[in-house]
Design an enzyme around this catalytic site. Structure first.
Site, PDB file in Angstrom:
ATOM      1  N   GLN A 105      -8.022   3.800 -16.325  1.00 30.28           N
ATOM      2  CA  GLN A 105      -9.279   4.362 -16.823  1.00 30.28           C
ATOM      3  C   GLN A 105     -10.314   4.431 -15.706  1.00 30.28           C
ATOM      4  OE1 GLN A 105      -9.207   5.592 -19.826  1.00 30.28           O
ATOM      5  NE2 GLN A 105      -7.284   4.628 -20.424  1.00 30.28           N
ATOM      6  N   LYS A 119      -3.740  10.814 -17.197  1.00 30.36           N
ATOM      7  CA  LYS A 119      -5.095  10.548 -17.689  1.00 30.36           C
ATOM      8  C   LYS A 119      -6.147  11.174 -16.775  1.00 30.36           C
ATOM      9  CE  LYS A 119      -3.466   6.141 -19.428  1.00 30.36           C
ATOM     10  NZ  LYS A 119      -3.533   5.978 -20.884  1.00 30.36           N
ATOM     11  N   CYS A 134      -2.652  -0.595 -27.678  1.00 28.03           N
ATOM     12  CA  CYS A 134      -1.809  -1.373 -26.774  1.00 28.03           C
ATOM     13  C   CYS A 134      -2.562  -2.580 -26.212  1.00 28.03           C
ATOM     14  CB  CYS A 134      -1.267  -0.516 -25.631  1.00 28.03           C
ATOM     15  SG  CYS A 134      -0.253   0.839 -26.165  1.00 28.03           S
TER      16      CYS A 134
HETATM   17  C1  LIG Z   1      -5.885   0.449 -18.975  1.00 35.08           C
HETATM   18  C2  LIG Z   1      -4.509   1.019 -19.076  1.00 35.08           C
HETATM   19  N1  LIG Z   1      -3.506   0.436 -18.429  1.00 35.08           N
HETATM   20  C3  LIG Z   1      -2.250   0.928 -18.471  1.00 35.08           C
HETATM   21  C4  LIG Z   1      -1.943   2.037 -19.207  1.00 35.08           C
HETATM   22  C5  LIG Z   1      -0.522   2.533 -19.220  1.00 35.08           C
HETATM   23  O1  LIG Z   1      -0.427   3.786 -18.643  1.00 35.08           O
HETATM   24  P1  LIG Z   1       0.918   4.637 -18.730  1.00 35.08           P
HETATM   25  O2  LIG Z   1       1.350   4.584 -20.148  1.00 35.08           O
HETATM   26  O3  LIG Z   1       0.510   6.004 -18.312  1.00 35.08           O
HETATM   27  O4  LIG Z   1       1.896   4.033 -17.799  1.00 35.08           O
HETATM   28  C6  LIG Z   1      -2.964   2.672 -19.910  1.00 35.08           C
HETATM   29  C7  LIG Z   1      -2.684   3.873 -20.729  1.00 35.08           C
HETATM   30  O5  LIG Z   1      -2.422   3.849 -21.898  1.00 35.08           O
HETATM   31  C8  LIG Z   1      -4.272   2.157 -19.849  1.00 35.08           C
HETATM   32  O6  LIG Z   1      -5.279   2.738 -20.509  1.00 35.08           O
END
Ligand SMILES: Cc1ncc(COP(=O)(O)O)c(C=O)c1O
Lengths: 165, 416
Positions: free
Chosen positions: B213, B236, B374
């Site tokens: 983020q 993102k 998550c």
């Molecule tokens: C703060 C943060 N860390 C890790 C992730 C994991 O990213 P990704 O699913 O693209 O590997 C996300 C996304 O959901 C996130 O917002």
């Protein structure tokens, strides 16, 4: 602001009876003298529901209760489930599970469901109000979560069950 | 009003122009204009990124680092040019510090597996916070189970802010690594990462920032941030899925063993012994996400083409307006009100579960995320099972904040 009419799908999902059970859930308690207990867990949203039941020696659900945190659909479903099941046989409970599953996934409609289990047509009538979820595929699991927990409860699997099968 | 002729006039951020670059924003959902407020989960893509991807597949595609022919050389040059774009975007010293992964999750797992297994031993401590995404919790639990190291958890305040003093209590001589979010995906909190990095370094520890983020909402100058590892996902940042970045100091990448074995990461292979290629190739076993990397490069070009300072101001304005508007909706409680925040806002509403809210909002064309995001441990600390989250990107408008607030009122009519 011009107020558009309420979407029909939303109206059939959030019917009066669903909202009533969601706000005033019946049997929202753990059965103290339970003979089985299981937790259902929806990993997508973190919702959890624990189902407890007291099953008599002759295979009747004498008391069913639940405790949980969840959306209106899952709580209403749990509440209506306990109402429908109290006093029923385990075999009837399993049949009702299949029926609710088919109703929620759109396999059968309320009339077909009632024809399938004429003995429980009152319960089925009520439970059919859950079938509004068929227009909302991601919400089907919310409606079936407590039923999955019930099944693990009756199967004697005390451990966590999840909707991710 | 007096005029200041000497003052440079900064043109207002032209959100209409930006929106025109994102084809999906002109579609409708359930017959309503799309109001996309879930960019923290994944952002929409500008035409420039979509076109770049189409261009590679239709005109310039081949595997990289392999063929001695024109197309392979072109693909290799484009792939490596994307690495250079990432380097420039975060102001890294060298492209050899930029490792492409399939996403932030893989990048964190890479750090945990390659750095963690080699340098973190039983009894050593890894420090995280309660607000971490599962992808910055679980890899450390796996490391703990494999090595016997200890996970220490720094608490967050009820408003979502994080105190440096709490880190000072936990970071000590046993600390080997601090692994924390730059910006929280649930609360929007911008963590005081520079001060935390100083504490970590004073204790002789390294610090990894989960920049998923952070990189979206803040200008990242990696040499100024004071961290040792920085990870983020392309999707993102208005780029494609399937591409992520691990930045690490050159000496760390040199010291780390490989993450996976395969083609492209070796120097020479014999059955007796294999020697590794230098970083970043050492960490990019197998055919990499070629087109995705090039797509990320296009996203970076796009971001460089707009005034990012003005875009950040625009997002901050959206956040402030959303906080005000949401707080005016009866029964709404904001979750995450730290003083330093990026454009992410969670909330709960009396009598309405986030899932039900999201379903009703969707029928009004408004996309929000509902659930634990998550971050189940954080939900527990906050005393909720789920929240509804609106997150904003460069293309969102004040009118969309209004649409969210209106849809919430309509949701109350349905649900309450
Ligand atoms: C703060 C943060 N860390 C890790 C992730 C994991 O990213 P990704 O699913 O693209 O590997 C996300 C996304 O959901 C996130 O917002």
């Amino acid at each position: 602001m011009n107020v558009a009419p309420l979407n029909d799908d939303l109206r059939s999902l959030y019917q009066e009876v669903i909202l009533d059970h969601a706000k005033h859930p019946r049997n929202a308690r753990l059965v103290e003298q339970h003979t089985c207990k299981a937790q259902g867990n929806n990993p997508m949203c973190g919702d959890r529901v624990t189902v407890t039941a007291q099953v008599s020696d002759d295979g009747r659900l004498q008391d069913v209760g639940f405790e949980g945190k969840g959306c209106a659909i899952s709580i209403a479903s749990a509440s209506m489930m306990t109402e429908a099941l109290n006093g029923q046989t385990v075999a009837a409970a399993r049949q009702l599970f299949d029926t609710v599953h088919d109703l929620c996934t759109g396999k059968i409609d309320a009339e077909a469901a009632k024809a399938k289990i004429p003995d429980a047509s009152d319960s089925v009538d009520k439970l059919a109000s859950l079938s509004g979820v068929r227009q909302f595929p991601v919400r089907v699991k919310c409606a079936t979560l407590p039923w999955h927990a019930l099944m693990s409860c009756l199967d004697g699997k005390g451990q966590m069950t999840t909707t991710e099968k | 009003m007096t005029s200041h002729p000497a003052k440079k006039i900064v043109p207002a951020f032209d959100v209409t122009k930006v929106r025109a670059d994102f084809p999906i924003l002109s579609r409708t959902v359930h017959g309503k204009p799309l109001v996309f407020l879930d960019s923290a989960a994944s952002a929409q893509k500008p035409r420039q990124v979509i076109d770049a991807i189409t261009q590679v597949y239709s005109d310039e595609y081949a595997n990289v680092h392999r063929g001695a022919y024109y197309l392979s050389e072109t693909a290799t040059a484009n792939y490596e040019a994307a690495r250079e774009k990432v380097r420039g975007f975060i102001n890294a010293k060298s492209v050899s510090e930029i490792v492409f992964t399939k996403g932030a999750t893989e990048a964190i797992n890479l750090v945990a597996a390659a750095y963690g297994r080699a340098f973190i031993k039983a009894g050593d401590e890894v420090v995280i916070t309660t607000l971490e995404h599962h992808s910055n919790i679980v890899p450390w639990q796996l490391l703990r189970d494999a090595t016997g190291c200890v996970l220490r958890i720094v608490p967050v305040n009820p408003d979502g802010s994080v105190d440096v003093a709490e880190f000072a209590k936990v970071i000590g001589p046993k600390t080997k690594l601090v692994a924390i979010a730059h910006v929280s995906n649930v609360l929007g909190t911008v963590l005081p990462v520079r001060e935390i990095a100083e504490l970590a370094h004073a204790a002789g520890a390294k610090i990894m920032l989960d920049g998923c983020q952070g990189i979206v909402h803040r200008h990242v100058d990696i040499q100024n941030l004071g961290c040792d590892f920085y990870v983020f996902s392309g999707h993102k940042l208005y780029g494609p899925t399937g591409i992520g970045v691990l930045w690490a100091r050159a000496e760390l990448l040199d010291a780390m063993p490989p993450y996976q074995g395969g083609g492209d990461m070796i120097d020479t292979v014999t059955f007796a012994k294999t020697t590794w290629a230098p970083a970043p190739a050492k960490f990019e076993a197998g055919t990499p996400p070629i087109v995705q990397a090039i797509g990320l490069g296009a996203a970076i070009d796009y971001l460089n083409s707009i005034d990012r300072m003005a875009a950040a101001d625009h997002e901050d304005g959206l956040l402030r307006y959303a906080m005000t508007r949401l707080a005016q909706v009866p029964g709404v409680r904001l979750i995450g009100t730290a003083p330093h925040k990026a454009a992410v806002q969670s909330f709960v509403m009396d009598g309405a579960h986030p899932h039900d809210l999201a379903t009703v909002l969707d029928r009004h064309g408004v996309c929000v995320r509902a659930g634990h995001h998550c971050a189940q441990p954080l939900m527990e600390v906050l005393g909720v099972t789920a929240t509804t989250r609106a997150s904003f990107g460069i293309y969102n408008t004040m009118e969309e904040v209004d649409a969210l607030a209106h849809a919430l009122i309509r949701a109350q009519e349905v649900l309450l």
